[in-house]
Design a protein around this motif. Structure first.
Motif, PDB file in Angstrom:
ATOM      1  N   HIS A  47     -72.275  30.280  25.211  1.00 45.64           N
ATOM      2  CA  HIS A  47     -70.886  30.768  24.993  1.00 45.64           C
ATOM      3  C   HIS A  47     -70.958  32.309  25.267  1.00 45.64           C
ATOM      4  O   HIS A  47     -69.971  32.904  25.899  1.00 45.64           O
ATOM      5  N   HIS A  48     -71.780  32.837  24.774  1.00 48.51           N
ATOM      6  CA  HIS A  48     -71.995  34.289  24.939  1.00 48.51           C
ATOM      7  C   HIS A  48     -72.064  34.738  26.351  1.00 48.51           C
ATOM      8  O   HIS A  48     -71.399  35.824  26.718  1.00 48.51           O
ATOM      9  N   GLU A  49     -72.862  33.960  27.034  1.00 51.61           N
ATOM     10  CA  GLU A  49     -73.374  34.293  28.531  1.00 51.61           C
ATOM     11  C   GLU A  49     -71.591  34.417  29.265  1.00 51.61           C
ATOM     12  O   GLU A  49     -71.347  34.960  30.024  1.00 51.61           O
ATOM     13  N   GLN A  50     -70.975  33.192  28.925  1.00 52.36           N
ATOM     14  CA  GLN A  50     -69.736  32.869  29.601  1.00 52.36           C
ATOM     15  C   GLN A  50     -68.569  33.805  29.275  1.00 52.36           C
ATOM     16  O   GLN A  50     -68.039  34.439  30.158  1.00 52.36           O
ATOM     17  N   ARG A  51     -68.740  34.273  28.052  1.00 53.86           N
ATOM     18  CA  ARG A  51     -67.937  35.675  27.690  1.00 53.86           C
ATOM     19  C   ARG A  51     -68.293  36.794  28.397  1.00 53.86           C
ATOM     20  O   ARG A  51     -67.285  37.526  28.864  1.00 53.86           O
ATOM     21  N   ARG A  52     -69.530  37.087  28.477  1.00 55.62           N
ATOM     22  CA  ARG A  52     -70.095  38.173  29.253  1.00 55.62           C
ATOM     23  C   ARG A  52     -69.690  38.262  30.615  1.00 55.62           C
ATOM     24  O   ARG A  52     -68.942  39.408  31.185  1.00 55.62           O
ATOM     25  N   ARG A  53     -69.693  36.933  31.239  1.00 51.66           N
ATOM     26  CA  ARG A  53     -69.105  36.946  32.543  1.00 51.66           C
ATOM     27  C   ARG A  53     -67.653  37.145  32.744  1.00 51.66           C
ATOM     28  O   ARG A  53     -67.417  37.499  33.744  1.00 51.66           O
TER      29      ARG A  53
END
Length: 190
Positions: free
Chosen positions: A85-91
């Protein structure tokens, strides 16, 4: 039914880390792979997220800060989901970062899952051992012995706490990259 014991996991990791990590891998990686694939990730994304989650779980278990209210594999899947989820928000904040042309979403590959027992094993501490004495000392002092950075800077001859912080970050990145490369090189099929 009593909650699983973090102490038992710590003991298992210290007694035979390869076997303990292999068991965790067999139980937790397939659900992580499915979850990441069902949420727009690639095979490489699943591997990266799982590796980071495993490092976090390992550090908490060996460091004595882990509190389990479910099985270790369930906890590991939860960490991986949060990381994804954190990676998706970052992307989402960086729209120019697109998938490489050769990256296939895992959802396409889900039908090709292999038997869990055929998955390879790996041991994170083996990679820590290969980092070199300086990096190994910094990471172990900070993560496992929970020494303050002022003490680490002094013990390792750094001029400032900032220098020790930068070195710790560089060593952690080297460790992550080393584990990722080895994990990918073990010919994991999806």
């Amino acid at each position: 039914m009593p909650a699983p014991s973090a102490t038992a996991l710590r003991d298992a990791l210290l007694a035979d880390r390869e076997q303990a990590l292999t068991r965790l891998y067999h139980r937790a990686f397939p659900p992580v792979r499915r979850y990441v694939g069902n949420h727009g990730g690639t095979a490489q994304d699943a591997q990266d997220v799982f590796q980071d989650a495993l490092v976090i779980l390992y550090e908490q278990a060996v460091g004595g800060t882990l509190v389990l209210t479910a099985s270790a594999s369930t906890y590991l899947v939860g960490i991986a989901r949060n990381l994804w989820h954190h990676e998706q928000r970052r992307r989402a904040r960086l729209p120019h970062e697109a998938l490489p042309d050769d990256a296939e979403p895992l959802a396409v590959l889900a039908a090709e899952e292999v038997e869990d027992s055929a998955e390879p094993a790996f041991a994170v501490l083996d990679y820590v051992e290969r980092l070199g004495e300086k990096c190994r000392n910094v990471l172990l002092a900070f993560y496992y012995f929970q020494q303050p950075l002022t003490q680490i800077a002094q013990a390792n001859g750094y001029r400032s706490v900032r220098s020790a912080t930068v070195q710790k970050f560089k060593c952690l990145e080297r460790l992550r990259n080393s584990v990722r490369r080895a994990f990918t090189a073990e010919n994991i099929e999806y």
